[in-house]
Enzyme design. Structure first.
Site, PDB file in Angstrom:
ATOM      1  N   ASP A  88     -24.326   1.286   4.471  1.00 44.97           N
ATOM      2  CA  ASP A  88     -23.556   0.295   3.923  1.00 44.97           C
ATOM      3  C   ASP A  88     -22.423  -0.002   5.210  1.00 44.97           C
ATOM      4  O   ASP A  88     -22.207   0.535   6.033  1.00 44.97           O
ATOM      5  CB  ASP A  88     -22.730   0.926   2.861  1.00 44.97           C
ATOM      6  CG  ASP A  88     -21.990  -0.117   2.112  1.00 44.97           C
ATOM      7  OD1 ASP A  88     -22.210  -1.320   2.436  1.00 44.97           O
ATOM      8  OD2 ASP A  88     -21.039   0.198   1.144  1.00 44.97           O
ATOM      9  N   ASP A 123     -19.593  -7.156   3.884  1.00 46.46           N
ATOM     10  CA  ASP A 123     -19.258  -7.956   2.573  1.00 46.46           C
ATOM     11  C   ASP A 123     -17.954  -7.947   2.161  1.00 46.46           C
ATOM     12  O   ASP A 123     -16.938  -6.985   2.542  1.00 46.46           O
ATOM     13  CB  ASP A 123     -20.164  -7.920   1.445  1.00 46.46           C
ATOM     14  CG  ASP A 123     -20.181  -6.291   0.970  1.00 46.46           C
ATOM     15  OD1 ASP A 123     -19.772  -5.413   1.660  1.00 46.46           O
ATOM     16  OD2 ASP A 123     -20.542  -6.291  -0.324  1.00 46.46           O
ATOM     17  N   CYS A 275     -29.725  22.648 -19.381  1.00 54.61           N
ATOM     18  CA  CYS A 275     -30.455  22.363 -18.159  1.00 54.61           C
ATOM     19  C   CYS A 275     -31.341  23.486 -17.640  1.00 54.61           C
ATOM     20  O   CYS A 275     -30.876  24.715 -17.744  1.00 54.61           O
ATOM     21  CB  CYS A 275     -29.714  21.749 -17.317  1.00 54.61           C
ATOM     22  SG  CYS A 275     -30.403  21.160 -15.524  1.00 54.61           S
ATOM     23  N   CYS A 277     -32.700  23.283 -14.544  1.00 56.15           N
ATOM     24  CA  CYS A 277     -32.809  22.988 -12.986  1.00 56.15           C
ATOM     25  C   CYS A 277     -32.684  24.370 -12.213  1.00 56.15           C
ATOM     26  O   CYS A 277     -32.531  25.321 -12.829  1.00 56.15           O
ATOM     27  CB  CYS A 277     -31.826  21.871 -12.532  1.00 56.15           C
ATOM     28  SG  CYS A 277     -29.957  22.353 -12.398  1.00 56.15           S
ATOM     29  N   CYS A 280     -28.924  25.762 -12.807  1.00 53.35           N
ATOM     30  CA  CYS A 280     -28.547  26.043 -14.424  1.00 53.35           C
ATOM     31  C   CYS A 280     -29.496  27.292 -15.023  1.00 53.35           C
ATOM     32  O   CYS A 280     -29.033  27.987 -15.523  1.00 53.35           O
ATOM     33  CB  CYS A 280     -28.900  24.796 -15.198  1.00 53.35           C
ATOM     34  SG  CYS A 280     -27.717  23.568 -14.832  1.00 53.35           S
TER      35      CYS A 280
END
Length: 503
Positions: A88, A123, A275, A277, A280
């Protein structure tokens, strides 16, 4: 540097695509995890092992703190990551802290110099709330820098992303996007969604994305800045966003916030980890709370990333199966403001039909008034108006209930004495010859407030010029529901064809 984007599967405006930058490929929809170039909680190598082949970082921070080192080593070596790096320009810092002490040429030269694969031109985000005058200034400033960057650095190895600004001023959003396309940008990004999302203005987010997408060619990928939230991903994908970036996974983790597909929870208020994953499945709420801040943040960051990745994978699977509309509708039930966004989405049925296949392997669910606007339903309804032809003065309407009526073709069709119709609670009377044509008998209809009844069908056929309309088949109370015939007919009448999809 070679750049290409190929659409492989699509549903609504969502698509599974192949984004190629140089010799590197990312499958879209794709999330670029944003990493801090100085203080990153999860190492880039670990992010890559989790399946993230592209990362995003802020070139302005690197320029401010590690400029010489970055120019000497290049960004990939500096941050120890050999995948796709998107940088960015520092525009978000402008939104947060005011103008930066750098111009477009300096930041563009720096991004190209450190070897960014994909880079955003400098920007000035519009933000929210913002007056029209201020919004116009941000659009003009951003466009001026974008055009100058493309002119001076367009032949570098870096792929330049044109930032679309305008905020909630939709005409400015369209103007910004159209100007960037005309200026030669092949990859565009919609700015200023973060504050809109933070204020739960999801219906406005739909309008912003739709305005931008309408001015961007179907063949060009669209990036959505700062949109790493599981609640809005399916919505954004359905509207044509191909890539996202976000630091939310770590920002939420620092304050003990735990992402789920249904929203964000506070770890201290939880008793269980819903969860499976890698984090977890090996720990619990209390164990996480007892860890020091740094380690807890790291583990929660990993979990949050898995949640975001799982949501994007769910979007991909929904695209392949042709049920992206259903996924968006299911997610919309998580919050009243999301439901408002789904209602807004339904207004863009004609636009959403661009990427919706004509044939699908799965039947349609009609569960709400908004479902009547889904592209497949609208397309079939409009198609009926074109194909119905009256060849007799008499018509029969067959009301069938799949569980009790085994006849596939009414007797009147075989005799040729009448024009034969079947009754559908959504489409009304339709020629019995279309019984196995998608989606007439492949639609599962829930309880509707105003289904098409036998009396409605008779009135419709009388208006078409039939002198006699008679009922054939089941009893009158069977007109209220038509169930899917998939139990009797397997898949669609012909396989899905990629030729039916826009490229």
């Amino acid at each position: 540097m070679k750049f290409s984007f190929e659409v492989k599967e699509s549903d609504l405006l969502g698509r599974i695509g192949s984004l190629k930058v140089g010799g590197k490929t990312l499958e879209t929809p794709y999330l670029f995890p944003v990493i801090h170039p100085v203080n990153q909680q999860v190492p880039p190598g670990e992010l890559k092992s989790m399946g993230f082949g592209g990362l995003m970082t802020n070139s302005y921070i690197i320029h401010s703190r590690r400029k010489e080192e970055a120019l000497r080593e290049g960004i990939h070596k500096l941050l120890d990551f050999d995948g796709v790096f998107m940088t960015d320009s520092g525009g978000y810092q402008v939104l947060e802290y005011g103008d930066l002490e750098v111009d477009y040429a300096a930041i563009a030269s720096f991004q190209a110099g450190i070897g960014s694969d994909i880079a955003v031109t400098l920007d000035r985000p519009t933000g929210y709330p913002q007056t029209r005058l201020r919004a116009k200034e941000t659009v003009e400033y951003s466009l001026k820098n974008a055009m100058a960057t493309m002119k001076e650095f367009g032949d570098s190895k870096t792929i330049w992303v044109g930032p679309i600004q305008g905020g909630l001023h939709l005409d400015l959003v369209r103007k910004s996007a159209a100007a960037l396309v005309k200026g030669g940008f092949q990859f565009l990004a919609l700015g200023s969604p973060v504050q809109v999302m933070e204020n739960y203005m999801f219906a406005d987010l739909v309008k912003m994305i739709s305005a931008a997408r309408s001015a961007v060619p179907y063949s060009a990928p669209l990036h959505l800045f700062g949109a790493g939230h599981p609640l809005t991903m399916a919505l954004a994908v359905a509207l044509g966003c191909d890539t996202f970036d976000s630091a939310s996974y770590v920002m939420f983790a620092r304050t003990g916030r735990y992402m789920t597909r249904g929203g964000v929870m506070t770890l201290q208020s939880m008793k269980y980890l819903p969860c499976a994953c890698q984090v977890c499945s090996k720990t619990g709420v209390q164990a996480l709370l007892e860890l020091d801040q740094k380690e807890r943040t790291r583990l929660l960051s990993i979990h949050n990333l898995f949640t975001l990745k799982a949501e994007l994978d769910a979007c991909k699977e929904a695209i392949v199966e042709g049920r992206l509309w259903d996924l968006v509708e299911e997610r919309s039930m998580a919050h009243p403001r999301l439901r408002e966004a789904f209602v807004e989405l339904a207004k863009f049925s004609k636009v959403l039909s661009v990427g919706t296949p004509f044939l699908k392997d799965k039947g349609l669910f009609v569960r709400s008034a908004e479902d009547l606007q889904r592209p497949e339903v609208r397309r079939a309804a409009l198609g009926l108006e074109k194909v119905i032809r009256k060849s007799s003065s008499r018509a029969t309407v067959t009301v069938r209930n799949d569980a009790r009526n085994g006849r596939r073709v009414p007797r009147s069709q075989k005799s040729g004495a009448h024009d034969s119709y079947l009754l559908h609670p959504i489409f009304g009377p339709y020629p019995s010859e279309l019984e196995f044509v998608y989606p007439f008998s492949q639609t599962e209809v829930g309880a509707m407030e105003h289904p098409v009844t036998l009396d409605d069908a008779k009135k419709t056929l009388k208006r078409m010029g039939y002198k006699t309309v008679q009922k054939e088949g089941a009893t009158k109370n069977e007109f209220t529901r038509v169930r899917s015939r998939r139990s009797r007919r397997a898949a669609s009448p012909s396989p899905r064809s990629s030729s039916a999809r826009p490229r």
